[in-house]
Design a protein around this motif. Structure first.
Motif, PDB file in Angstrom:
ATOM      1  N   PHE A 101       0.916  -1.216  -0.028  1.00 10.96           N
ATOM      2  CA  PHE A 101      -0.037   0.019  -0.024  1.00 10.96           C
ATOM      3  C   PHE A 101       0.934   1.352  -0.096  1.00 10.96           C
ATOM      4  CE2 PHE A 101      -2.141   3.204   2.433  1.00 10.96           C
ATOM      5  CZ  PHE A 101      -3.411   3.545   1.675  1.00 10.96           C
ATOM      6  N   ASN A 102       0.729   2.149  -0.837  1.00 12.42           N
ATOM      7  CA  ASN A 102       1.268   3.293  -0.992  1.00 12.42           C
ATOM      8  C   ASN A 102       0.456   4.553  -1.405  1.00 12.42           C
ATOM      9  OD1 ASN A 102       3.458   5.200  -1.438  1.00 12.42           O
ATOM     10  ND2 ASN A 102       4.294   4.129  -2.912  1.00 12.42           N
ATOM     11  N   ALA A 103       0.147   5.237  -0.318  1.00 17.22           N
ATOM     12  CA  ALA A 103      -0.843   6.278  -0.614  1.00 17.22           C
ATOM     13  C   ALA A 103      -0.232   7.528   0.279  1.00 17.22           C
ATOM     14  CB  ALA A 103      -2.305   5.896  -0.264  1.00 17.22           C
ATOM     15  N   LYS A 104      -0.705   8.741  -0.402  1.00 18.92           N
ATOM     16  CA  LYS A 104      -0.433   9.967   0.314  1.00 18.92           C
ATOM     17  C   LYS A 104      -1.688  10.549   0.919  1.00 18.92           C
ATOM     18  CE  LYS A 104       0.654  13.985  -1.933  1.00 18.92           C
ATOM     19  NZ  LYS A 104       1.600  14.960  -2.601  1.00 18.92           N
ATOM     20  N   LEU A 105      -1.637  10.976   2.049  1.00 24.58           N
ATOM     21  CA  LEU A 105      -2.625  11.641   2.977  1.00 24.58           C
ATOM     22  C   LEU A 105      -2.343  13.209   2.781  1.00 24.58           C
ATOM     23  CD1 LEU A 105      -5.327  11.988   4.829  1.00 24.58           C
ATOM     24  CD2 LEU A 105      -3.496  11.618   6.662  1.00 24.58           C
ATOM     25  N   THR A 106      -3.371  13.945   2.188  1.00 23.29           N
ATOM     26  CA  THR A 106      -3.106  15.307   2.259  1.00 23.29           C
ATOM     27  C   THR A 106      -4.145  15.904   3.269  1.00 23.29           C
ATOM     28  OG1 THR A 106      -2.232  15.326   0.042  1.00 23.29           O
ATOM     29  CG2 THR A 106      -3.150  17.414   0.849  1.00 23.29           C
ATOM     30  N   ASN A 107      -3.846  16.740   4.272  1.00 30.59           N
ATOM     31  CA  ASN A 107      -4.706  17.358   5.203  1.00 30.59           C
ATOM     32  C   ASN A 107      -5.221  18.874   4.728  1.00 30.59           C
ATOM     33  OD1 ASN A 107      -6.109  18.019   7.200  1.00 30.59           O
ATOM     34  ND2 ASN A 107      -4.303  18.170   8.683  1.00 30.59           N
ATOM     35  N   GLN A 108      -6.334  18.519   4.151  1.00 29.99           N
ATOM     36  CA  GLN A 108      -6.910  19.988   3.736  1.00 29.99           C
ATOM     37  C   GLN A 108      -7.916  20.407   4.984  1.00 29.99           C
ATOM     38  OE1 GLN A 108      -8.414  19.712  -0.186  1.00 29.99           O
ATOM     39  NE2 GLN A 108      -6.453  19.657  -1.095  1.00 29.99           N
ATOM     40  N   LEU A 109      -8.005  19.906   5.992  1.00 25.83           N
ATOM     41  CA  LEU A 109      -8.635  20.347   7.296  1.00 25.83           C
ATOM     42  C   LEU A 109      -8.267  21.517   7.713  1.00 25.83           C
ATOM     43  CD1 LEU A 109      -9.468  16.872   8.736  1.00 25.83           C
ATOM     44  CD2 LEU A 109     -10.644  17.892   7.029  1.00 25.83           C
ATOM     45  N   ALA A 110      -8.785  22.253   8.736  1.00 26.45           N
ATOM     46  CA  ALA A 110      -8.485  23.290   9.490  1.00 26.45           C
ATOM     47  C   ALA A 110      -7.628  22.874  10.711  1.00 26.45           C
ATOM     48  CB  ALA A 110      -9.450  24.344   9.659  1.00 26.45           C
ATOM     49  N   GLU A 111      -7.534  21.570  10.881  1.00 27.06           N
ATOM     50  CA  GLU A 111      -7.036  20.943  12.039  1.00 27.06           C
ATOM     51  C   GLU A 111      -6.149  19.688  11.483  1.00 27.06           C
ATOM     52  OE1 GLU A 111     -10.051  18.886  14.271  1.00 27.06           O
ATOM     53  OE2 GLU A 111     -11.482  19.359  12.804  1.00 27.06           O
TER      54      GLU A 111
END
Ligand SMILES: [Cu+2]
Length: 485
Positions: A101-111
């Motif tokens: 498994f190879n995946a990027k988590l991008t955090n577009q939340l304000a927290e």
């Protein structure tokens, strides 16, 4: 509503005068429990008119974006929730043992947020420990190789203090591991294999999700008054006269379900949290605590066309006074298509290795205290601290851990990261092991008065957590660190 206010007042009054007195504390807790009844109204059959959503299935996802999404849950209103791709909930990931498994988590939340891969036995630095945060506008690459048996795992944020809120707002999904051994069983698949993520939620009048537990609800759990399946309220599913496989996740923060079919029919448990059982277990009902999974087969083959059958939750007792007081329906099956069923229930499934040779025992007391500074729910009288390693475990060792809730009056679904365990015994309370506890587990329901023993082998190095998966309790600090080295 009124009762709750009165009891909250009693709670704070008694707290003011009674600190340190066991008698008063017990009295106080008993009062609070009486004021906290299950708020779910029983839905009528006619309201089950929304077709069950099925999350998209991905075999090689590369992008997860924690973000605000638009979705429709209630009354056709499109409003904002949280999600990883399109709509509430993430995709169902379906991958083969041995693949990476190879995946990027991008955090577009304000927290800040992160992802914990619940049930996967993977390196500590990929596990989504509460130390490993992805700050707002940043990203992190999760990369790990799947090296475990076939099972129904899941993923969700693990942000200490806001896990419950982020999960409730929509951030979670299933992670299915497949093996050739399981494939060879020829279990129902494709459109006959349906994921069911069951969650209870409360809504604001504009259709957004409300999450604001009171002090009492931190204790009893924040119970929602709407039961959703895959983010669908009052759902129905058309089925044919044949066997289906359902992979069920209790993705609620606190609610326990006593799953049964409305026609009283038996169903067949073929798997639990992290694996397939040795043989199908025939049951008419089964309890499922927060974070637990159930892999079942339902046989609709002898049901007349145009019959409606509900998956429901029956009442139950012994899980604290707030839980199990009402029966309610969860999902309506409409048997609407004749099909000749060719599937035969196998007599045996996948052998379970015997985990013997445990060389160390640890015991963990699960307690509740009225000490507000630093959290009420505790393990060995400790509240979570990121700075502290609570237990040190030798890499490669097999250990027996006991969760001791013998003095408690709340249920605690206890979850250990970095392992799959087997449940050895339950002493006190219900005093037995249940059919869905006969396989690989990572979360076990420890009811009031019970001591539950689990055995596991530690094969991943590093710092992990174990905690109560009642997410209100977890956020309150009912979590410890262990380090494998
Ligand atoms: Cu708990």
């Amino acid at each position: 509503m009124k009762n709750k206010k009165i009891n909250r007042r009693i709670f704070f009054q008694r707290l003011g005068v009674g600190v340190g007195s066991t008698y008063l504390l017990q009295n106080c807790m008993s009062n609070m429990n009486h004021g906290t009844s299950d708020p779910v109204p029983v839905a009528s059959d006619a309201t089950f008119k929304n077709i069950l959503k099925i999350p998209e299935t991905l075999s090689n996802p590369t992008t997860f974006i924690a973000q605000s999404v638009q979705d429709t849950i209630m009354d056709g209103k499109t409003v904002k929730y949280l999600g990883y791709r399109n709509g509430l909930l993430g995709p169902t990931i379906r991958m083969q043992k041995g693949s990476t498994f190879n995946a990027k988590l991008t955090n577009q939340l304000a927290e800040h947020t992160n992802i914990h891969w619940h049930g996967l036995v993977i390196p500590a630095d990929m596990d989504g420990h509460p130390d490993q945060m992805v700050m707002a506008n940043e990203s992190f690459n999760y990369r790990f190789t799947l090296n475990q048996q076939a099972g129904t795992n899941w993923y969700h944020p693990h942000v200490h203090g806001t896990t419950a809120k982020q999960v409730t707002q929509g951030l979670s999904g299933l992670f299915i591991v497949e093996t050739p051994e399981e494939k060879a069983l020829n279990l129902p698949s494709g459109t006959f294999e349906i994921p069911l993520v069951i969650q209870d939620k409360r809504f604001n009048t504009d259709g957004t999700i409300k999450y604001s537990p009171t002090m009492m609800e931190v204790m009893s759990g924040y119970l929602g008054d709407n039961i959703l399946v895959n983010g669908t309220a009052s759902p129905y599913l058309n089925v044919s006269t044949r066997f289906y496989r359902f992979r069920i996740l209790n993705g609620s923060t606190a609610r326990i379900y006593n799953l049964a079919l409305s026609n009283g029919a038996e169903f067949y448990i073929i798997g639990s949290d992290g694996g397939i059982l040795e043989k199908p277990e025939t049951v008419k009902e089964t309890l499922l605590g927060s974070g637990e999974r159930l892999d079942i087969l339902i046989d609709f083959s002898n049901i007349a066309i145009n019959t409606e059958v509900f998956l429901e939750s029956k009442t139950f007792s012994g899980m604290g006074t707030a839980q199990g007081t009402q029966a309610f329906k969860i999902l309506k099956f409409i048997v609407n298509k004749q099909e000749s069923n060719t599937f035969k229930l196998p007599a045996s499934l996948i052998p379970l290795p015997n985990l013997s040779g445990s060389n160390k025992k640890r015991s963990f007391s699960l307690t509740m205290t009225m000490n507000m500074s630093g959290g009420m729910h505790r393990i060995n009288n400790k509240v979570f601290s990121s700075q502290r390693i609570d237990e040190t475990v030798n890499l490669g060792s097999t250990e027996t851990w006991e969760f001791d809730n013998s003095t408690g009056d709340e249920p605690h679904p206890m979850h250990i990261h970095g392992v799959q365990f087997q449940v050895l015994s339950r002493i006190g309370g219900r005093n037995t092991l249940f059919p869905h506890e006969k396989g690989w587990k990572d979360t076990v329901l420890v009811a009031p008065k019970e001591k539950v023993q689990v055995i596991m082998k530690f094969e991943q190095k590093g710092k992990f957590v174990f905690h109560c998966h009642n997410l209100e309790h977890e956020d309150d600090g009912m979590m410890l660190n262990f380090e494998v080295k």
